[in-house]
Design a protein around this motif. Sequence first.
Motif: not given
Length: 325
Positions: A208-216
């Motif tokens: 969740k953290d990694a995907l949120s960072r990338w999508l941002s």
Amino acid sequence: MSRLAEITAALPVPAATFLAWMEFQKGASEATVAAYAVDILEFETYLRGMGASLERPSEITRQMVQGFSASLFRQGMARSSMARKLSALRSLFRHLLRLHKIEADPCAGVRNPKQDQRHPAMLNVDQVFSLLDEKPAEAVAARPGDMSADDVFLLRDKALLELLYGSGLRISEALGLNVNDIRPESGHVQVMGKGSKERIVPLSDASKDALSRWLSVRDRVPPAHGERAAFLGRRGKRLDRRQAARILEGRAAEAGIPQHLSPHDLRHSFATHLLEGGADLRAVQELLGHSRISTTQRYTHLNMEALTRIYDAAHPLSRKSDKKS
């Protein structure tokens, strides 16, 4: 014209019709249909050398299928590849049998070559921690206003690898995701699996953290023609399998992991670690998207092999040489 369309155009009508049925009726992926098309075209080329053709499927005999298999063996083809080609032919002739285009299946009685006992590479937990090291991504995320293109793609790579291991996705499933399929805030991802079957897969906290960072930061890679793929390459197009494999190879080398790794090895490690941790077999089947429990059970067999090796190495009574009367 696409590669699949070119191959289909070179095939006789019965074979081309079968491929269309696979794609539009059975819902097979384009990659699967393309693989079947290549295998069937190879068989058709072999048949034409004998004066036969799938244009007249009722004339195809078991001896022809066996001869094709023998020719593949003489070429030194891997047994797994031979088995895949025979599987494509079995599917084709079963379809023709259902349509009453043939009276007997020429693949009946033709066995697959005995397969080598090969298992996917398996990471231990320490190797997974090294592979998915959080520090570089955290350092990049801490300076959003001073982020290079390489920094952006580091966040992409981290998100992809976390997803492959943390949720056990097939590489085709991960690369097939669009932005709106991923919902880090709700903790799950909507996946299109084999046979166009959808399933909801939970995300680990790290994912969740990694995907949120990338999508941002995803929009810092200009998408090509409004591309909605979750994972983009440097040219703004959907990331492909070869690029994903290179990402994993590079990260494994940085982490000091000696064995060659493929994206499937992360899925294999995910399933094995869950079962070793006491997860229910049916739950793991659901997470992996296996249609049959027997497919998931293979991981329990591998676990038992590992336990047996540990037992043999450590137990004082496990070796005959150690037994004393």
